[in-house]
Scaffold this motif. Structure first.
Motif, PDB file in Angstrom:
ATOM      1  N   PRO A   1      88.413  48.246   6.849  1.00 62.10           N
ATOM      2  CA  PRO A   1      87.008  48.167   7.283  1.00 62.10           C
ATOM      3  C   PRO A   1      86.535  46.726   7.501  1.00 62.10           C
ATOM      4  O   PRO A   1      85.638  46.479   8.304  1.00 62.10           O
ATOM      5  CB  PRO A   1      86.243  48.824   6.139  1.00 62.10           C
ATOM      6  CG  PRO A   1      87.246  49.679   5.445  1.00 62.10           C
ATOM      7  CD  PRO A   1      88.557  48.969   5.579  1.00 62.10           C
TER       8      PRO A   1
ATOM      9  N   ALA B   1      85.720  41.006   2.019  1.00 59.47           N
ATOM     10  CA  ALA B   1      86.303  40.491   3.255  1.00 59.47           C
ATOM     11  C   ALA B   1      86.061  39.005   3.452  1.00 59.47           C
ATOM     12  O   ALA B   1      85.032  38.457   3.047  1.00 59.47           O
ATOM     13  CB  ALA B   1      85.738  41.261   4.444  1.00 59.47           C
TER      14      ALA B   1
ATOM     15  N   GLY C   1      94.987  46.500   5.152  1.00 62.61           N
ATOM     16  CA  GLY C   1      95.462  46.863   6.496  1.00 62.61           C
ATOM     17  C   GLY C   1      96.956  46.667   6.678  1.00 62.61           C
ATOM     18  O   GLY C   1      97.448  46.800   7.796  1.00 62.61           O
TER      19      GLY C   1
HETATM   20  S1  SF4 Z   1      91.865  43.931   3.219  1.00 66.88           S
HETATM   21 FE1  SF4 Z   1      90.157  42.863   2.284  1.00 66.88          FE
HETATM   22  S2  SF4 Z   1      88.502  43.114   3.773  1.00 66.88           S
HETATM   23 FE2  SF4 Z   1      90.026  44.668   4.242  1.00 66.88          FE
HETATM   24  S3  SF4 Z   1      89.315  46.465   3.100  1.00 66.88           S
HETATM   25 FE3  SF4 Z   1      90.850  45.406   1.845  1.00 66.88          FE
HETATM   26  S4  SF4 Z   1      89.610  44.141   0.520  1.00 66.88           S
HETATM   27 FE4  SF4 Z   1      88.278  44.708   2.238  1.00 66.88          FE
END
Ligand code: SF4
Lengths: 575, 169
Positions: free
Chosen positions: A416, A424, A463
């Motif tokens: 997200p 993030a 991701g």
């Molecule tokens: S990678 Fe980081 S920004 Fe993406 S959902 Fe996971 S914690 Fe949140």
């Protein structure tokens, strides 16, 4: 799929009651926010950028049509009519109200669902192959193992407050589709020379800020020892994993610090006391669970269907979809299909309430009322007759679920990111959107062929960018969003961590950089090479060179000066 | 008198927990003439002295201290404390299980430190049978949480058989 008995149901009901009490005490001031935090996390509730986010468990990705309809109803009643599938095969609701979360969990319990241990420093939702039970290349169905593990891990009294989260994935197929080597524990179901079934155990894999490929700790663990052995692994980790620094608290750090041999020695020493104890899995129990996964009532069908063959010939769009979204099935006359949640202009993995209902209807009409969520954030109908494919495609297409891009560049895994996630460093969905726009020509996408592109908004790597052929990672430099690009990562049996190509890019540069990487491939490939094959043959240099060729000098200077700063600050996970 | 939860009831309790202050050493710290839980280091250094006094005593283990260090002393300890410096530090759950299941300790295991209602159920499962709840918390509410769940999947101290060996299907 697995159905609760009265005890499973009672436990989930009691969990809802417990959680309701905790929220009430918090609202009444008897339980502080800090004291509530681990409790709510272990019930899936985060407090995010705009408010709460609820992560609902979908154990090993299996859902019934009834459950999906309930999710649609919940998303409409308590959220904004949209759900988001995650790389752990779970569903996130991004706009629930804090006070209403006990009610949502109550609703979930009514369809044998929950949000237990979808977050927090505990054993998380078990994941597996989305084609479990139907894949032609599988040794056995991994789902009974997953369910046995689900029950063992649910409310495990000793391991609810581990140093850090603990993720387990199971694979039983020749091709690993569950990324088991990137998990704290990866389990591969194997058979030995005598034909007995057992488990090959990997430990200490993981992504995050220190990506590590799991190491084999046990080549062949007989099935009956699975739970006692995991108790031993977890106990060593619980006692000796680091708790002073959350970035060094995952089991991979402990395994690396001790070395796999010493770690294994400690596990074996612990296991010697637990082996053959009451936790030893009985055949009766395994069979009881396995009976929930007996194949549905397939009918005898010819391998080829005439109407299907005709439609393939006459309808190009259908043929394109079949090529990317229809998968082999071990039963003659049947196929599995992936419904793409990667349509242009939609955040990867997002599904609306009406789409959920459409999928549930499709599952009921064409696929024995069941479906699966993939870790690539799509949905699978696992048991469709070939003769029904054309009809299924038309309905899916009418509902925006038939983008023929599975396994292509635009089938991106994407977290997200900064639009929603409090942790993030940068936004990820707008990057996915920009890549979609850059590569909007389907013919070109087919020409590029099999490739994976994954995007994470921060080092927590939800991701899975490390294991993508092209990975994009959001980094924060001087409060600006930058993106670091990696190339050459892979999932599956040859899971590999991608290599960073160089200084980070601004958001508006990213699509051009991806285009440059693809150009190198198109120019240099041999006829049979996929992107990853060309990369493995040529190495990083030509890709790197092209990515930075002609780049605005000012941007390079800015990126390099920012690069010399100390490592980007990742905000503390588990908000 | 302070209260603790013990054997499923709220009871008066006279035990104190001795802690080493920064300016105290294992040798210099005064040991009270009342029932006391001693730091592991004090016990290990002054075992004979403590035994000769005839005052009820026990030892408390910090979360980083495993049960191995006192495995040979269990018969001399009426109470063993397991500390939770923060309720999110889960090491003492393993310590308690090991004391019960590996070393066969039958005396009281008492949770001390950041002991809160919502962890009691798991503590009980791991063999902890006395809970020195943090002073600002409601003992009656906490007592009820010992029964948050009516069944359990895993084998543990309170129920040595996993559910799958007890399920009647
Ligand atoms: S990678 Fe980081 S920004 Fe993406 S959902 Fe996971 S914690 Fe949140």
């Amino acid at each position: 799929m697995y159905r609760y008995d009265s005890i499973d149901q009672q436990l989930i009901n009691e969990r809802v009651a417990q959680y309701r009490g905790q929220i009430d005490r918090n609202l009444a001031g008897a339980l502080s926010d800090d004291e509530l935090r681990p409790l709510r996390l272990q019930n899936g509730l985060y407090i995010q950028r705009h408010g709460p986010m609820l992560r609902i468990a979908i154990p090993y990705g299996m859902l019934s049509a009834t459950q999906l309809r309930k999710l649609a109803e919940i998303s409409r009643r308590y959220d904004r009519s949209i759900g988001h599938f995650t790389t752990r095969q779970n569903m996130q609701l991004n706009w629930p109200k804090f006070e209403e979360t006990p009610e949502i969990l109550g609703e979930l319990a009514s369809v044998e669902m929950h949000a237990v241990q979808t977050s927090g420093n505990c054993i998380r939702n078990i994941t597996t192959d989305q084609f479990a039970g139907i894949a032609p290349d599988e040794l056995t169905d991994p789902r009974p193992y997953c369910e046995v593990l689900r029950q063992w891990s649910t409310f495990h009294p000793e391991f609810a407050y581990l140093p850090r989260k603990f993720k387990i994935a199971v694979n039983a197929a020749a091709q690993d589709r569950a990324v088991i080597r990137a998990h704290d524990v990866g389990l591969e179901i194997v058979s030995n020379a005598a034909g007995e079934i057992g488990v090959k155990v990997f430990v200490g894999g993981g992504l995050g800020r220190t990506p590590v490929i799991g190491k084999v700790i046990n080549e062949f663990l007989p099935r009956r020892h699975l739970l006692s052995y995991l108790d031993a692994v977890l106990r060593v980790y619980n006692r000796y994993g680091r708790r002073d620094n959350m970035y060094k608290a995952r089991i991979k750090i402990l395994v690396n610090a001790l070395g796999i041999d010493e770690f294994k020695r400690q596990v074996d020493a612990e296991w010697a006391h637990l082996k053959d104890g009451p936790t030893t899995l009985t055949d009766d129990e395994f069979d009881r669970v396995a009976r929930h996964f007996t194949p549905p009532a397939y009918v005898t069908l010819p391998a080829d269907d005439l109407s299907f063959a005709t439609a393939l010939k006459d309808d190009k769009a259908f043929a394109a979809w079949v090529k990317r979204c229809v998968h082999a099935h071990k039963v003659s006359g049947y196929a599995a299909i992936t419904l793409s949640l990667k349509a242009p202009g939609v955040a990867p993995g997002d599904i609306t309430d009406t789409q959920m209902e459409a999928v549930a209807d499709l599952a009921d009409r064409f696929s024995f009322g069941e479906l699966r969520v993939t870790h690539e954030q799509n949905v699978v109908l696992s048991d469709v007759r070939k003769s029904d494919l054309y009809e299924v495609w038309k309905i899916a297409r009418a509902n925006g679920l038939a983008t023929p891009n599975i396994g292509l560049l635009t089938d991106m895994i994407c977290c997200p990111g900064g639009d929603l996630c409090a942790l993030a460093n940068a936004r990820s969905v707008p990057i996915a959107d920009a890549v979609q726009k850059q590569f909007d020509d389907l013919d070109y996408l087919y020409d590029i062929g099999d490739i994976s592109l994954n995007i994470s908004g921060c080092m927590n790597s939800c991701g899975h960018h490390h294991v993508a052929n092209i990975g994009i990672l959001g980094v924060d430099k001087n409060s600006e969003e930058w993106y670091q690009i990696t190339v050459g990562g892979q999932q599956g049996n040859s899971t590999t961590i991608g290599k960073v190509i160089g200084p980070s890019f601004y958001a508006d540069e990213v699509p051009q950089v991806i285009a440059a990487l693809i150009d190198v491939y198109i120019e240099q490939r041999t006829t049979s090479e996929r992107f990853i094959d060309t990369f493995l043959r040529l190495g990083l240099a030509p890709f790197k060179q092209r990515a930075y060729a002609g780049r605005d000098k000012r941007k390079i200077a800015a990126a390099e000066s920012a690069e010399t700063e100390t490592a980007p600050l990742t905000k503390v996970a588990n908000a | 008198m302070p209260k603790i939860i013990k054997n499923g009831q709220i009871v008066d309790d006279g035990w104190q927990v001795l802690k080493l202050a920064d300016d105290q050493t294992v040798e210099s710290i005064a040991i009270p003439e009342d029932p006391v839980l001693l730091p592991l280091a004090v016990w290990l250094a002054r075992r004979e002295d403590i035994l000769s006094r005839g005052v009820p005593h026990g030892v408390w283990l910090d979360s980083s201290e495993g049960p191995e260090a006192i495995a040979g002393d269990l018969e001399q300890l009426a109470v063993i404390g397991v500390n939770f410096p923060k309720f999110t530090d889960g090491r003492s759950y393993s310590t308690a299980r090991l004391l019960r299941e590996r070393y066969g300790y039958r005396g009281e295991i008492r949770a001390i430190g950041d002991v809160l209602q919502d962890q009691l159920f798991f503590m009980k499962r791991c063999g902890i049978d006395a809970y020195a709840l943090r002073a600002d918390k409601d003992s009656n509410a906490a007592l009820a949480s010992l029964r948050d769940f009516s069944e359990t999947y895993q084998a543990a101290v309170d129920q040595p058989q996993p559910l799958f060996r007890r399920r009647t299907v």
